[in-house]
Enzyme design. Structure first.
Site, mmCIF file in Angstrom:
data_model
loop_
_atom_site.group_PDB
_atom_site.id
_atom_site.type_symbol
_atom_site.label_atom_id
_atom_site.label_comp_id
_atom_site.label_asym_id
_atom_site.label_seq_id
_atom_site.Cartn_x
_atom_site.Cartn_y
_atom_site.Cartn_z
ATOM 1 N N HIS A 1 11.836 -0.937 4.541
ATOM 2 C CA HIS A 1 10.636 -1.663 4.126
ATOM 3 C C HIS A 1 10.714 -2.186 2.692
ATOM 4 O O HIS A 1 10.026 -3.128 2.353
ATOM 5 C CB HIS A 1 9.426 -0.731 4.275
ATOM 6 C CG HIS A 1 8.101 -1.416 4.194
ATOM 7 N ND1 HIS A 1 7.737 -2.453 5.026
ATOM 8 C CD2 HIS A 1 7.026 -1.212 3.368
ATOM 9 C CE1 HIS A 1 6.509 -2.856 4.733
ATOM 10 N NE2 HIS A 1 6.069 -2.128 3.729
ATOM 11 N N SER B 1 4.106 -6.428 2.076
ATOM 12 C CA SER B 1 3.344 -5.617 3.021
ATOM 13 C C SER B 1 1.848 -5.947 2.939
ATOM 14 O O SER B 1 1.449 -7.063 3.281
ATOM 15 C CB SER B 1 3.622 -4.136 2.757
ATOM 16 O OG SER B 1 3.246 -3.335 3.837
ATOM 17 N N PHE B 2 1.012 -5.020 2.485
ATOM 18 C CA PHE B 2 -0.408 -5.328 2.289
ATOM 19 C C PHE B 2 -0.586 -6.541 1.385
ATOM 20 O O PHE B 2 -1.446 -7.402 1.639
ATOM 21 C CB PHE B 2 -1.132 -4.115 1.702
ATOM 22 C CG PHE B 2 -2.429 -4.429 1.020
ATOM 23 C CD1 PHE B 2 -3.490 -4.965 1.717
ATOM 24 C CD2 PHE B 2 -2.583 -4.186 -0.345
ATOM 25 C CE1 PHE B 2 -4.700 -5.276 1.071
ATOM 26 C CE2 PHE B 2 -3.769 -4.474 -0.987
ATOM 27 C CZ PHE B 2 -4.833 -5.027 -0.281
ATOM 28 N N SER C 1 0.858 -1.186 0.000
ATOM 29 C CA SER C 1 0.000 0.000 0.000
ATOM 30 C C SER C 1 0.896 1.238 0.000
ATOM 31 O O SER C 1 2.086 1.155 -0.252
ATOM 32 C CB SER C 1 -0.934 -0.013 1.212
ATOM 33 O OG SER C 1 -0.177 0.059 2.406
ATOM 34 N N ASP D 1 13.284 -1.714 9.163
ATOM 35 C CA ASP D 1 11.936 -1.403 8.661
ATOM 36 C C ASP D 1 11.197 -0.538 9.677
ATOM 37 O O ASP D 1 10.957 -0.952 10.811
ATOM 38 C CB ASP D 1 11.162 -2.703 8.416
ATOM 39 C CG ASP D 1 9.880 -2.501 7.618
ATOM 40 O OD1 ASP D 1 9.317 -1.394 7.669
ATOM 41 O OD2 ASP D 1 9.449 -3.450 6.950
#
Length: 276
Positions: free
Chosen positions: A255, A105-106, A36, A227
């Site tokens: 990240h 991530s998402f 995202s 991160d």
């Protein structure tokens, strides 16, 4: 060498949405699910590593519902259940019964949710910078909610993501800024994110550990040690909970592992998905 030079790729209808996706290579399918954040899309997330992965696999990277160049539907319910339905319909539309998957991530959260309910659709998993169980909203995630389109605001929002600030180039800022101007882009992002509390911490939830513990796919969990968007402890939780997961924590990395440590990232994922 082949290059990905545009975010607009192929289009196919899935779950009632004209879905934009990038595709390159031949062989076993490998699905890439983006994260995202402001201006995110399959293109901005994956374009620099798709050509290398495509030497080994049929690489497919969709813009998930609410992101990139995929059609916006004002009646679409932005929740993990409907994102999962859109994803499975996308695979069905392409005639893909089973695939490897990398979730960022998402995209990692969506991978876990789908693998838990429909384990037969995935072969092996790679989870990068993926949340697990409860944690507090970080400044990096809050920046996605607060973002309003401008180049300066995009650069500020992106500053939370890499460990090395040189990763944020003028080209990358421009790519993500332009993507954030697509009508409905920020609205879709805010439907994914939890609205931050005005005072105090804002609690978020990834896939619960007891659910993750039942996902038996061969998996690698990759997390940047520095991160600041999804805490590194999330990677340790996944590595502890998933029965067949190996954990890799990369130093001097935030990240965006695929951007800051691309050589190591590619080596890890190609070896993982190529192994018998």
């Amino acid at each position: 060498m082949q290059v990905i030079d545009s975010g607009k790729g192929k289009t196919i209808e899935a779950f009632g949405l004209q879905t934009n996706y990038l595709e390159m290579g031949e062989g076993e399918p490998l699905l890439l699910l983006h994260g995202s954040g402001p201006g995110v899309s399959a293109y901005t997330n994956w374009r620099k590593i798709i050509p290398e992965l495509a030497k080994h696999f049929r690489v497919i990277a969709p813009d998930l519902a609410g992101f990139g160049h995929t059609e916006r539907d004002p009646n679409f319910s932005y929740d993990i259940k409907h994102w999962g339905k859109h994803l499975l319909a996308f695979l069905d539309a392409l005639g893909i019964e089973k695939t490897h998957v990398i979730g960022n991530s998402f995209g990692g959260s969506l991978t876990l949710a789908t693998a838990a309910r429909f384990p037969e659709r995935f072969s092996k998993l790679c989870l990068m910078g993926t949340p697990c169980d409860k944690f507090f909203m970080t400044p990096g995630l809050r920046s996605g909610w607060d973002y309003t389109p401008s180049r300066e605001n995009m650069r500020q929002a992106m500053s939370h993501f890499p460990h090395n600030p040189d990763t944020i180039t003028d080209e990358l800022v421009e790519e993500r800024y332009q993507t954030s101007l697509i009508p409905g882009a920020q609205e879709g992002l805010r439907k994914l994110l939890v609205q931050p509390n005005e005072e105090g911490e804002t609690q978020l939830s990834g896939m619960p550990e007891h659910v993750v513990a039942k996902i038996n796919h061969p998996a690698i969990v990759i997390h940047g040690r520095e991160d600041k968007v999804v805490p590194t402890e999330m990677g340790f939780k996944l590595g502890r909970s998933m029965p067949n997961a190996d954990l890799h924590v990369l130093a001097n990395c935030g990240h965006w592992v695929m951007a800051e440590r691309p050589k190591e990232f590619l080596q890890l994922v190609i070896n993982h998905f190529s192994a018998e």
